[in-house]
Enzyme design. Structure first.
Site, PDB file in Angstrom:
ATOM      1  N   CYS A   9       0.846  -1.191   0.000  1.00  0.00           N
ATOM      2  CA  CYS A   9       0.000   0.000   0.000  1.00  0.00           C
ATOM      3  C   CYS A   9       0.887   1.250   0.000  1.00  0.00           C
ATOM      4  O   CYS A   9       1.983   1.238   0.532  1.00  0.00           O
ATOM      5  CB  CYS A   9      -0.909   0.104   1.219  1.00  0.00           C
ATOM      6  SG  CYS A   9      -2.205  -1.117   1.243  1.00  0.00           S
ATOM      7  N   ARG A  39       5.288  -0.427  -5.572  1.00  0.00           N
ATOM      8  CA  ARG A  39       4.958  -1.217  -4.389  1.00  0.00           C
ATOM      9  C   ARG A  39       3.887  -2.257  -4.681  1.00  0.00           C
ATOM     10  O   ARG A  39       3.678  -3.168  -3.881  1.00  0.00           O
ATOM     11  CB  ARG A  39       4.469  -0.284  -3.269  1.00  0.00           C
ATOM     12  CG  ARG A  39       5.501   0.737  -2.866  1.00  0.00           C
ATOM     13  CD  ARG A  39       4.894   1.860  -2.079  1.00  0.00           C
ATOM     14  NE  ARG A  39       4.535   1.462  -0.737  1.00  0.00           N
ATOM     15  CZ  ARG A  39       5.373   1.435   0.278  1.00  0.00           C
ATOM     16  NH1 ARG A  39       6.625   1.769   0.088  1.00  0.00           N
ATOM     17  NH2 ARG A  39       4.977   1.108   1.471  1.00  0.00           N
ATOM     18  N   TRP A  88      -3.086  -2.321  -1.785  1.00  0.00           N
ATOM     19  CA  TRP A  88      -2.778  -3.731  -2.070  1.00  0.00           C
ATOM     20  C   TRP A  88      -3.682  -4.499  -1.122  1.00  0.00           C
ATOM     21  O   TRP A  88      -3.511  -4.457   0.101  1.00  0.00           O
ATOM     22  CB  TRP A  88      -1.297  -3.978  -1.796  1.00  0.00           C
ATOM     23  CG  TRP A  88      -0.895  -5.405  -1.674  1.00  0.00           C
ATOM     24  CD1 TRP A  88      -0.956  -6.191  -0.562  1.00  0.00           C
ATOM     25  CD2 TRP A  88      -0.341  -6.239  -2.693  1.00  0.00           C
ATOM     26  NE1 TRP A  88      -0.477  -7.444  -0.827  1.00  0.00           N
ATOM     27  CE2 TRP A  88      -0.098  -7.511  -2.108  1.00  0.00           C
ATOM     28  CE3 TRP A  88      -0.024  -6.036  -4.039  1.00  0.00           C
ATOM     29  CZ2 TRP A  88       0.441  -8.554  -2.834  1.00  0.00           C
ATOM     30  CZ3 TRP A  88       0.513  -7.093  -4.738  1.00  0.00           C
ATOM     31  CH2 TRP A  88       0.749  -8.339  -4.153  1.00  0.00           C
ATOM     32  N   ASN A 114      -1.905   1.816   5.721  1.00  0.00           N
ATOM     33  CA  ASN A 114      -1.051   0.743   5.215  1.00  0.00           C
ATOM     34  C   ASN A 114      -0.802  -0.207   6.377  1.00  0.00           C
ATOM     35  O   ASN A 114      -0.461   0.244   7.462  1.00  0.00           O
ATOM     36  CB  ASN A 114       0.265   1.365   4.711  1.00  0.00           C
ATOM     37  CG  ASN A 114       1.316   0.336   4.357  1.00  0.00           C
ATOM     38  OD1 ASN A 114       1.034  -0.852   4.260  1.00  0.00           O
ATOM     39  ND2 ASN A 114       2.536   0.790   4.172  1.00  0.00           N
ATOM     40  N   GLY A 115      -0.986  -1.504   6.158  1.00  0.00           N
ATOM     41  CA  GLY A 115      -0.717  -2.467   7.229  1.00  0.00           C
ATOM     42  C   GLY A 115      -1.949  -3.255   7.605  1.00  0.00           C
ATOM     43  O   GLY A 115      -2.917  -3.320   6.843  1.00  0.00           O
ATOM     44  N   GLU A 489      15.365 -25.387  -2.535  1.00  0.00           N
ATOM     45  CA  GLU A 489      15.155 -23.944  -2.674  1.00  0.00           C
ATOM     46  C   GLU A 489      16.506 -23.211  -2.743  1.00  0.00           C
ATOM     47  O   GLU A 489      16.683 -22.297  -3.539  1.00  0.00           O
ATOM     48  CB  GLU A 489      14.296 -23.438  -1.504  1.00  0.00           C
ATOM     49  CG  GLU A 489      14.037 -21.952  -1.498  1.00  0.00           C
ATOM     50  CD  GLU A 489      13.342 -21.421  -2.743  1.00  0.00           C
ATOM     51  OE1 GLU A 489      12.849 -22.211  -3.567  1.00  0.00           O
ATOM     52  OE2 GLU A 489      13.332 -20.188  -2.913  1.00  0.00           O
ATOM     53  N   LYS A 493      17.753 -20.927  -5.978  1.00  0.00           N
ATOM     54  CA  LYS A 493      18.186 -19.526  -5.883  1.00  0.00           C
ATOM     55  C   LYS A 493      19.514 -19.339  -6.619  1.00  0.00           C
ATOM     56  O   LYS A 493      19.686 -18.383  -7.355  1.00  0.00           O
ATOM     57  CB  LYS A 493      18.347 -19.082  -4.424  1.00  0.00           C
ATOM     58  CG  LYS A 493      17.077 -18.934  -3.623  1.00  0.00           C
ATOM     59  CD  LYS A 493      16.240 -17.719  -3.969  1.00  0.00           C
ATOM     60  CE  LYS A 493      15.228 -18.003  -5.021  1.00  0.00           C
ATOM     61  NZ  LYS A 493      13.951 -18.527  -4.697  1.00  0.00           N
ATOM     62  N   GLU A 496      18.980 -19.649 -10.510  1.00  0.00           N
ATOM     63  CA  GLU A 496      18.204 -18.659 -11.258  1.00  0.00           C
ATOM     64  C   GLU A 496      18.831 -17.276 -11.287  1.00  0.00           C
ATOM     65  O   GLU A 496      18.619 -16.535 -12.230  1.00  0.00           O
ATOM     66  CB  GLU A 496      16.749 -18.593 -10.767  1.00  0.00           C
ATOM     67  CG  GLU A 496      16.573 -18.047  -9.381  1.00  0.00           C
ATOM     68  CD  GLU A 496      15.112 -17.936  -8.966  1.00  0.00           C
ATOM     69  OE1 GLU A 496      14.244 -17.762  -9.823  1.00  0.00           O
ATOM     70  OE2 GLU A 496      14.851 -18.004  -7.755  1.00  0.00           O
ATOM     71  N   HIS A 512      24.792 -43.146  -4.895  1.00  0.00           N
ATOM     72  CA  HIS A 512      24.052 -43.802  -5.987  1.00  0.00           C
ATOM     73  C   HIS A 512      24.255 -43.073  -7.311  1.00  0.00           C
ATOM     74  O   HIS A 512      23.474 -43.273  -8.242  1.00  0.00           O
ATOM     75  CB  HIS A 512      22.579 -43.906  -5.613  1.00  0.00           C
ATOM     76  CG  HIS A 512      22.361 -44.687  -4.352  1.00  0.00           C
ATOM     77  ND1 HIS A 512      22.393 -46.063  -4.320  1.00  0.00           N
ATOM     78  CD2 HIS A 512      22.199 -44.273  -3.072  1.00  0.00           C
ATOM     79  CE1 HIS A 512      22.226 -46.471  -3.053  1.00  0.00           C
ATOM     80  NE2 HIS A 512      22.101 -45.394  -2.284  1.00  0.00           N
ATOM     81  N   LYS A 611       8.533 -12.915 -13.616  1.00  0.00           N
ATOM     82  CA  LYS A 611       8.066 -13.053 -12.227  1.00  0.00           C
ATOM     83  C   LYS A 611       6.865 -13.991 -12.171  1.00  0.00           C
ATOM     84  O   LYS A 611       6.772 -14.820 -11.287  1.00  0.00           O
ATOM     85  CB  LYS A 611       7.712 -11.672 -11.671  1.00  0.00           C
ATOM     86  CG  LYS A 611       7.240 -11.678 -10.217  1.00  0.00           C
ATOM     87  CD  LYS A 611       8.373 -11.987  -9.263  1.00  0.00           C
ATOM     88  CE  LYS A 611       7.925 -12.091  -7.815  1.00  0.00           C
ATOM     89  NZ  LYS A 611       8.886 -12.855  -7.001  1.00  0.00           N
TER      90      LYS A 611
HETATM   91  C1  AGP Z   1      11.460 -18.623  -7.735  1.00  0.00           C
HETATM   92  O1  AGP Z   1      12.384 -17.727  -7.296  1.00  0.00           O
HETATM   93  C2  AGP Z   1      10.676 -18.232  -8.923  1.00  0.00           C
HETATM   94  N1  AGP Z   1      10.218 -16.907  -8.891  1.00  0.00           N
HETATM   95  C3  AGP Z   1       9.653 -19.280  -9.363  1.00  0.00           C
HETATM   96  O2  AGP Z   1      10.147 -20.550  -9.154  1.00  0.00           O
HETATM   97  C4  AGP Z   1       8.244 -19.182  -8.742  1.00  0.00           C
HETATM   98  O3  AGP Z   1       8.261 -19.605  -7.414  1.00  0.00           O
HETATM   99  C5  AGP Z   1       7.267 -20.033  -9.580  1.00  0.00           C
HETATM  100  O4  AGP Z   1       7.228 -19.532 -10.884  1.00  0.00           O
HETATM  101  C6  AGP Z   1       5.878 -20.069  -9.001  1.00  0.00           C
HETATM  102  O5  AGP Z   1       5.301 -18.812  -8.935  1.00  0.00           O
HETATM  103  P1  AGP Z   1       3.994 -18.569  -8.086  1.00  0.00           P
HETATM  104  O6  AGP Z   1       4.330 -18.814  -6.667  1.00  0.00           O
HETATM  105  O7  AGP Z   1       3.632 -17.143  -8.349  1.00  0.00           O
HETATM  106  O8  AGP Z   1       2.956 -19.523  -8.566  1.00  0.00           O
END
Ligand code: AGP
Length: 616
Positions: A9, A39, A88, A114-115, A489, A493, A496, A512, A611
């Protein structure tokens, strides 16, 4: 400057001397709101006092500024004082009526906020019983009605703000204009960001500096527990704890560009979002209501089977949830990557429950999996960060993480908050079947503080570890049990954003096949948790050492047996293994971030990635 505060927000307020503005105040509000667009928001609005008749006017609408501009008529709003807002959604879907500002019953007090007001349900119930009429589903709307009551009891606006501050619980910042005080904007801050701008015959209040940076770079950052007002030539600031504040001593001149200011001084959104995790976690913990969890738990406990589907980082959070639901609540749980839903299409039934996890709520693969489940008659629970996005909209029930908008492509705060929301769900389910989850719940509540401490204590070391990966071609992330999705995870990171090939698998699998790849200096990151797998990892580390690997460990504090065998290590606080992924991932995020930066890449915009993935 805003370390630890969360984007969500946008608030702007301007009060100026009569007749000094060179364009309509609505136009200035529009310009300021555009600076807050980064934001993330879903609706927009403003309130101003009409200079021709002293009337308080509110204009608001769902949508982005461009879509809503015609309806809002920024250009014909004339006055010398106004407050504006980008919303938001956190409580109540994006809509015209949920957009801010919100007003009291008489339309004489307008509030932007906001919050989260944590105790809003209880306050709302009481206010309604005393005759107040509510027009929105938001938590915010309690504020103008509380102020209305306090003013009607004879309190001055500043006294009413102070009293309201004591009544409200949660994380918030708000700005208020009262029709009867047409040159002052009142404000209060509890955790959510708020900053004052000191202009020439005009003053500003906003969620973030870029909002008014075009007009002034003289700022006062409002601190926790502070409230007050601005008029065109005055700033009054008081603290609930320390009384009236000498504002002169707090003025700072900042030399940021607007781009730097949007990132609150951080070089990248990703680093800002890593630092925002303590407060994001706090919001998730505070925002989740017992009612929403119980409704979801009822579905889970009556399910024949539970299917979890998600992609990428959200899938890793799903695997953590799978582990918790299976081992704690003993519920039959199966997880799959959403794009693989075809395997299960003939298997879903009306006796099953699906959990679809998606921070954006718009990922097409997850949406398709959801639709398949629904078509078979299964009930679906969505876990998302974006209110009213496609996935929660189509699900039977939605649980929101409330992490705030995430701008960096790499998911950070949305992952840790997903884990919190999902573990809260698993704990509730386990406790309903008689399992004692007190220690886990306690550790979930400790997460925000522990995360802040980890960032403070270990960022420098993570930077060195990340920089040491500058020449790495490949890395392994290994653990066992619930440490495996955590490792997945960590590896994602590194892949990517630093473009280093990284693979995660259960440490017991090395012999294995994968250990064939180990040669001198090959980085292997081990996550050691306080669980039954701990001792097994000793052998896995030494087998890597024997082949020349560069072993790096995240280990529980004081574990000398691991300190002796690892090349490098970071000591982590003692925490329940179920909760550990949300804490241990933080150094992994920082290592990946610094590896990317040292290799010359922009972690906010990794190549080939978007994203939100909206194509199958
Ligand atoms: C991870 O850093 C990525 N941005 C990607 O793996 C992401 O988590 C995936 O595309 C799923 O997105 P979502 O949570 O918006 O569904």
């Amino acid at each position: 400057m805003f370390s630890g505060e969360i984007s969500m927000c946008g608030i702007i307020g301007i009060t100026s001397e009569q007749g000094t503005l060179i364009e309509p105040i609505g136009k200035i509000i529009e310009k300021c709101l555009r600076k807050l667009e980064y934001r993330g928001y879903d609706s927009v609005g403003f309130a101003y006092i009409d200079s021709s008749n002293g009337e308080l006017i509110v204009r608001k609408a769902e949508g982005k500024i461009d879509q809503a501009a015609r309806k809002l008529g920024f250009n014909d709003a004339n006055g010398s004082i106004a407050i504006g807002h980008t919303r938001w959604a956190t409580h109540g879907k994006p809509s015209d009526y949920n957009a801010h500002p919100h007003t009291d019953c008489k339309g004489l007090i307008a509030v932007v906020h906001n919050g989260i007001i944590q105790n809003y349900l209880e306050l709302r119930r009481k206010l309604i019983s005393r005759g107040h009429a509510f027009r929105s589903e938001t938590d915010t709307e309690v504020i103008p009605h509380i102020l209305e009551e306090l003013i009607s009891k004879g309190l001055k606006p500043i006294e009413a703000i102070k009293e309201a501050f004591r009544i409200l619980r949660g994380t918030f910042a708000f700005a208020v204009i009262f029709a009867m005080e047409p040159n002052k904007i009142y404000f209060a801050k509890q955790t959510s960001p708020l900053v004052i701008g000191l202009g020439n015959r005009a003053n500003y209040v906003a969620s973030d500096i870029p909002a008014f940076l075009e007009y002034t770079n003289k700022v006062i950052v409002v601190r926790q527990g502070e409230f007050g007002y601005i008029s065109p030539n005055e700033v009054y600031l008081e603290s609930l704890d320390y009384g009236v504040i000498n504002v002169k001593s707090r003025i700072r001149v900042i030399g940021w560009t607007p781009e730097m200011a949007m990132k609150s001084g951080y070089p990248h959104f990703m680093l800002k979002e890593i630092h925002e995790q303590p407060i994001a976690m706090e919001r998730t913990l505070q925002g989740l209501t017992r009612e929403e969890l119980e409704e979801a738990v009822k579905l889970l406990l009556n399910a024949n089977r539970i299917f979890i589907a998600a992609c990428g980082t959200s899938f890793h959070a799903g695997l953590v949830a799978d582990y918790a639901l299976t081992t704690l609540a003993k519920l039959p749980t199966h997880s799959f990557i959403s794009s693989e839903y075809l395997k299960y299409s003939n298997v879903f039934s009306e006796r099953d429950v699906g959990i679809i996890i998606s921070q954006s709520g718009e990922t097409i693969d997850s949406l398709m999996a959801l639709r398949k489940m629904k078509k078979a008659g299964a009930k679906v629970i969505a876990v998302s960060n974006v209110i009213d996005s496609a996935i929660p909209r189509e699900a039977d029930l939605a649980i929101y993480t409330r992490a705030g908008p995430e701008i960096g492509v790499a998911a950070t705060k949305t992952f840790t908050t997903q884990i919190i929301a999902l573990l809260k769900l698993a704990c509730q389910a386990a406790s309903d079947v008689g399992v004692d989850v007190g220690v886990i719940e306690n550790d979930l509540n400790r997460l925000p503080k522990l995360t802040a401490r980890i960032i403070r204590a270990h960022e420098a070391k993570c930077k060195i570890l990340g920089e040491e990966l500058i020449e790495a071609k490949s890395a392994f992330y290994l653990s066992r049990g619930i440490g495996v999705p955590l490792s997945m995870e960590g590896a994602l990171k590194l892949k990517e954003i630093a473009y280093i090939h990284a693979e995660a698998y259960p440490a017991g699998e090395s012999k294995h096949g994968p250990i064939a790849l180990i040669e001198n200096g090959f980085p292997v990151v081990f996550s050691v948790l306080l669980d039954d797998y701990k001792e097994h990892l000793i052998g896995n580390i030494t087998e890597m050492n024997a082949r020349g690997a560069n072993t790096i460990g995240l280990i529980p504090r004081g574990e000398e047996q691991f300190m002796k065998i690892l090349d490098k290590y970071i000591e982590m606080p003692h925490i329940h293994p179920m909760v550990a992924p949300a804490l241990y991932v933080v150094p992994m995020q920082m290592i990946a971030y610094y590896a990317a930066v040292s290799r010359g890449y922009d972690p906010d915009k990794p190549r080939n990635l978007a994203k939100t993935v909206t194509v199958e």
